[in-house]
Design an enzyme around this catalytic site. Sequence first.
Site, PDB file in Angstrom:
ATOM      1  N   CYS A 331       0.829  -1.196   0.000  1.00 19.60           N
ATOM      2  CA  CYS A 331       0.000   0.000   0.000  1.00 19.60           C
ATOM      3  C   CYS A 331       0.873   1.259   0.000  1.00 19.60           C
ATOM      4  O   CYS A 331       1.533   1.543  -0.994  1.00 19.60           O
ATOM      5  CB  CYS A 331      -0.970  -0.031   1.178  1.00 19.60           C
ATOM      6  N   HIS A 427      -3.747  -5.630   1.272  1.00 17.77           N
ATOM      7  CA  HIS A 427      -3.522  -5.904   2.689  1.00 17.77           C
ATOM      8  C   HIS A 427      -3.938  -7.341   2.983  1.00 17.77           C
ATOM      9  O   HIS A 427      -4.920  -7.840   2.444  1.00 17.77           O
ATOM     10  CB  HIS A 427      -4.334  -4.942   3.548  1.00 17.77           C
TER      11      HIS A 427
END
Length: 487
Positions: A331, A427
Amino acid sequence: MAAVMIQGTGSDVGKSVLVAGLCRAFANRGLRVRPFKPQNMSNNAAVTADGGEIGRAQATQAMACRVAASVDMNPVLLKPQGDRISQLVVRGQVRGTLRAARWREGREGLLGEVLESYRRLAADADIVVVEGAGSPAETNLRAGDIANMGFARAAGVPVILAGDIDRGGVIAALVGTHAVIDAEDAAMIQGFLINKFRGDPALFADGMTTIAARTGWRGLGIVPWLAPARRLPSEDAVVLERPAAGGAGRVVVACPINPRIANFDDLDPLRLEPGVELVMVPPGQPIPDAALIVLAGSKATIPDLGFLRAEGWDVDILAHHRRGRPVLGLCGGYQMLGRSIADPHGIEGPPGTVAGLGLLDVETVLGGDKTLVEVRGEALGAPFAGYEIHLGRTSGADTARPVGRLADGRTEGATSADGLVAGSYVHGLLGLAAQRAAWLARIGLAARGPDHASDVDAALDEIAATLETHVDLDAVLAIARNAITSV
């Protein structure tokens, strides 16, 4: 419908774990259980099936209840992204940013939405287990409170107060709470728990008597140190302040701790691996010699990238890469690895563009709608399951070598031409054992840990079993059934 709220004498006394354990214990008794936290502050968030985001702890508590997570379980989420400024998320969606002073003035206006979410959960549950935030003893924050007694009194939910004996002074913490809160708030508290006890509980029998005599509250149990709790996903950044256990002979995976580090629970599955020493590198320390460096997510990528450079960690990362060792960015960490990050709308500060680390031939532009989606796919020949939660879009030549392919056919992430550097928005990428094994094989390590979700599920059952033994759960249920249900 019944409800009970677990509040604490302070932060990090174990409220989240106690709520998760109670949720699983009551679910194991055949009850329909739902978790609820009116207000949370955390940069470790999870995506819900209904397309929003909530605190990671509430997602874990939903798992404890064996139900899908929903935005109603954590209707107000504050995500710190700088000194005294946070992103405000209400019922799973971003509602802007605010400063601490504005929050203290405006939070009372959110109580109606908090109660609405609570009602929806309660309508589909036999019992709701509510988690407080911080401590009700913070009387300077009482006016307009929606996180502790402000919610408890508005919703008519009785409270059990938990104290942490491991940090010392637990008698003073519980008795002191009784002394400083007002009488109507104190009347909401129907019992207390002692948490994180090491040794023979009989040694604290006189302490339980003293607390009960000075407060009028009923002692409901002494909870021993819950070793399985370390296998639950991390939420609070407090855990990053604790020194890690040594790992002689194990392969080092290092992750620098930036000030706005987010979703660092992505690294939790690595802790399951007996051959891995996960080193969370604090400010002021160089990144150690490692087989793999992971850059975790960030709530404010550009400021964290500046911090990383100020610490000299960019030099360590580039040297690591020159030695032919891999780097993985997740991310915000993925964004940092590219050639540039542009913030034309000033989302993270003054509008502008900054240079990235240049290890991936990609560029990121911050802006647009926030991506909040659960994903599944395949990478390195193995399946993965996780979620995306980010602002901005990343593009460039290295996206032609994606990390993986999603179930809907889209590609995801980017890999450098030399194959040493990879970035992904997923994630939970390392959660499935087969996927984690594929990444660890790149550093010569055979993975032996289980699927992370399976291990978390087993840990929840272990915690619930301990609570059944050491807490008067029948008394907790009796207290919960005295909740006012007509909110």
